[in-house]
Structure formats: structure tokens, C-alpha cells
Design a protein around this motif. Sequence first.
Motif, PDB file in Angstrom:
ATOM      1  N   ARG A  64       0.109  -7.420 -17.206  1.00  0.00           N
ATOM      2  CA  ARG A  64      -0.284  -8.424 -16.196  1.00  0.00           C
ATOM      3  C   ARG A  64      -1.584  -8.020 -15.517  1.00  0.00           C
ATOM      4  O   ARG A  64      -2.416  -8.849 -15.168  1.00  0.00           O
ATOM      5  CB  ARG A  64       0.870  -8.597 -15.196  1.00  0.00           C
ATOM      6  N   ARG A  65      -1.792  -6.703 -15.335  1.00  0.00           N
ATOM      7  CA  ARG A  65      -3.051  -6.240 -14.717  1.00  0.00           C
ATOM      8  C   ARG A  65      -4.222  -6.558 -15.655  1.00  0.00           C
ATOM      9  O   ARG A  65      -5.299  -6.949 -15.194  1.00  0.00           O
ATOM     10  CB  ARG A  65      -2.971  -4.733 -14.459  1.00  0.00           C
ATOM     11  N   ASN A 102      -5.091 -11.202  -7.772  1.00  0.00           N
ATOM     12  CA  ASN A 102      -6.155 -11.044  -6.755  1.00  0.00           C
ATOM     13  C   ASN A 102      -6.966 -12.329  -6.581  1.00  0.00           C
ATOM     14  O   ASN A 102      -8.113 -12.293  -6.099  1.00  0.00           O
ATOM     15  CB  ASN A 102      -7.076  -9.880  -7.157  1.00  0.00           C
ATOM     16  N   LEU A 103      -6.388 -13.475  -6.959  1.00  0.00           N
ATOM     17  CA  LEU A 103      -7.168 -14.713  -6.985  1.00  0.00           C
ATOM     18  C   LEU A 103      -7.488 -15.264  -5.588  1.00  0.00           C
ATOM     19  O   LEU A 103      -8.565 -15.816  -5.371  1.00  0.00           O
ATOM     20  CB  LEU A 103      -6.459 -15.763  -7.855  1.00  0.00           C
ATOM     21  N   GLN A 121      -3.206  -2.312  -7.365  1.00  0.00           N
ATOM     22  CA  GLN A 121      -2.965  -1.179  -6.456  1.00  0.00           C
ATOM     23  C   GLN A 121      -1.772  -0.390  -7.013  1.00  0.00           C
ATOM     24  O   GLN A 121      -0.828  -0.981  -7.549  1.00  0.00           O
ATOM     25  CB  GLN A 121      -2.625  -1.734  -5.074  1.00  0.00           C
ATOM     26  N   VAL A 122      -1.846   0.956  -6.917  1.00  0.00           N
ATOM     27  CA  VAL A 122      -0.704   1.810  -7.307  1.00  0.00           C
ATOM     28  C   VAL A 122      -0.504   2.844  -6.198  1.00  0.00           C
ATOM     29  O   VAL A 122      -1.373   2.998  -5.330  1.00  0.00           O
ATOM     30  CB  VAL A 122      -0.949   2.529  -8.660  1.00  0.00           C
ATOM     31  N   TRP A 133      -6.255   0.352  -8.612  1.00  0.00           N
ATOM     32  CA  TRP A 133      -6.246   0.737 -10.033  1.00  0.00           C
ATOM     33  C   TRP A 133      -6.304  -0.542 -10.863  1.00  0.00           C
ATOM     34  O   TRP A 133      -5.371  -1.330 -10.828  1.00  0.00           O
ATOM     35  CB  TRP A 133      -4.983   1.546 -10.368  1.00  0.00           C
ATOM     36  N   VAL A 134      -7.415  -0.769 -11.566  1.00  0.00           N
ATOM     37  CA  VAL A 134      -7.556  -2.047 -12.284  1.00  0.00           C
ATOM     38  C   VAL A 134      -7.272  -1.916 -13.780  1.00  0.00           C
ATOM     39  O   VAL A 134      -7.150  -2.915 -14.484  1.00  0.00           O
ATOM     40  CB  VAL A 134      -8.954  -2.661 -12.045  1.00  0.00           C
TER      41      VAL A 134
END
Length: 242
Positions: A64-65, A102-103, A121-122, A133-134
Motif C-alpha cells: 500500500r505504501r 497522504n492525499l 510513517q513507522v 518511511w516512504v
Amino acid sequence: MTTENTVLYKNIVILTGAGISAESGIRTFRDQDGLWEEHRIEDVATPDAFRRDPALVQRFYNLRRAQLRDPSVQPNAAHMALAELEKHWEGQFLLVTQNVDNLHRRAGSKNLLHMHGKLDQVFCLNCDEHFTWVDDWDLEAPCPSCGKVGSVRPDIVWFGEMPYFSDEIYAALEKADFFVSIGTSGNVYPAAGFVQLAWKAHKIEVNLKDTEISRAFSEHFIGPASVEVPRLVQAFLEVNKE
Ligand code: BV8
């Protein structure tokens, strides 16, 4: 929201769910009847699942990331309209999203709370360091802060975990005189209960169809968010120009 209610609303709370990101190409939870690799999402998005099979859960979030890095996944007209409303709004404005994409931020929304966390984010279970973290997270990678291996998890609120920002959200709902729910099926609590907490607000639901909580709303904009949200924002700003 018809023109006769030319009241000047002061405090807006907006709640969004997966449906607002659907037209940006991000699948909703109940699109594929809530399944992912034959797993019920409710069974993957839990602390137990992470303890039992961290590789499965990391794979779910890495997939999903990766969508957020896909140039074809962009904020749509609904995200943009909410950012526009906030920019032109003199009163209190709070956007609460159940979504972990992040939309909204990329559309320019500022007063935005991610009650279920963020995909990009993690955090480390050992030292509690949170970081952006992308990319894919590799289970063998050590925590960048304390060096422990296997202790970094997605910064996502899983089922059975306490959502973020409850105090701020409840305080805003108490004061709200305008509450809009966009693209959520009303299945997941506590978010699905917010409409009841906005006790004095004018309540509007935007969705493709009826939901579990539709009867709690006095107005319904039925249709795709990318069409109905800009329509709602335009009508709202016309009636409520200061
Ligand atoms: C809590 C992050 C207590 C994950 C998410 C048994 C055991 C444990 C808990 C429970 C239990 N029974 C009930 C509960 C409570 C549980 C819950 O509600 N479960 C449900 C399944 C019954 N809730 C929790 O566990 C919450 N925590 O209760 O904590 C507590 C108290 C004290 C101390 C400790 C703990 C935490 C819930 C958060 C779970 N995490 N997200 C991830 O993303 O991977 S929830 C997840 O579902 C997403 O955030 C998603 O947003 C959310 C809700 O789904 P929707 O957004 O509504 O999406 P959905 O696909 O369902 O619907 C899409 C809608 O859009 C549809 O209506 C569709 O018609 C519409 N649509 C589609 N396209 C469009 C559109 N509309 C407009 N335009 C379009 N184009």
C-alpha cells in the motif's frame, strides 16, 4: 443544504474514509469485500497478526505504501475541494481522516488529523522513535535509532488499538455546528460514532450509496466524492460567505 438555511456556520468537522481516495486509485476496504491475499483485512491490521506473521503484515503495508510512490495516484477533486474550503473558511475547521494515505496533505489540507495513523510513517517498539518511511520496510533492517532488528512496525492504528487524537476530535465534535462524513461505510468505531457526538451540528453524508449510519444525517449527497464534494463546498461557501 438549501439556500434558506443561510445560517453562518462557525465550526466545521469533516470526517473522511477510504471512499474519498477511491477515485485516486486507492482501493477501499470493502471494495474487494475486505479481502487481501485471501486474508480478511481485519485479520491483517491487528497487533496479533504482526506478532504472528510480521512478514505478511509488512508485505500488506509495503504494497500500500508503494501506491503512494505511484505517480498515477494523486489527490482528486474531492481532496482539493476540502483544502479550498479550509483556505476560505474564517471559523474553526478540522478534517479528521480514517485514511492512512497522504492525499489530504498533498492536496494542501492543514488542520488535518490522521486518527488511524499514516502509511508513510513507522515506529520502533523498542525505543518508540517515530520516523517517516516512504519505501518498503525490510524486516531484517535495524531501527535507525536504537539499532534493534525486527522492532520497527507501521505507524498505523490497528483493530483493537486506540485511535490517535481522540481528545482533540471529541472537543471539536462537541462544538461543531456543521459535520460532513465523506466516503466511509460507517462500519469502524469510534469514527462511525462521531455523527452522534456532533449533537448540535447540521449533518451531511457524501457517499455512493446508503451506509450503516445514513439515518443519522439530515442531508445526503449521493454520488462520487470527486463530483459531490466540490458541489457541496461551492454551495456551502456561497451560503456562508462572511
Ligand atoms: C478501538 C488502519 C478500543 C488500518 C483502520 C472486536 C475486537 C476489537 C475491537 C473491536 C471489536 N469489535 C468492534 C471493535 C472496534 C473496532 C471496530 O470498529 N471493528 C469493526 C470492524 C466492527 N475498532 C477498533 O478496533 C478501533 N479501536 O476500538 O480501540 C480501545 C480502547 C481503549 C484502549 C485500546 C483500544 C480501531 C479501528 C482502527 C482500525 N484501523 N485503519 C489500515 O488502514 O490498514 S480502520 C480501516 O477501516 C481504515 O482506516 C478505513 O478507513 C476504515 C473504515 O473503513 P472506511 O473508510 O469506511 O472504508 P470502507 O471500505 O469500509 O468504505 C468505503 C466507503 O466509501 C463505502 O461506503 C463506499 O460506498 C464509499 N465509496 C467508495 N467509492 C466512493 C465512495 N464514496 C464516495 N465516492 C466514491 N468514489
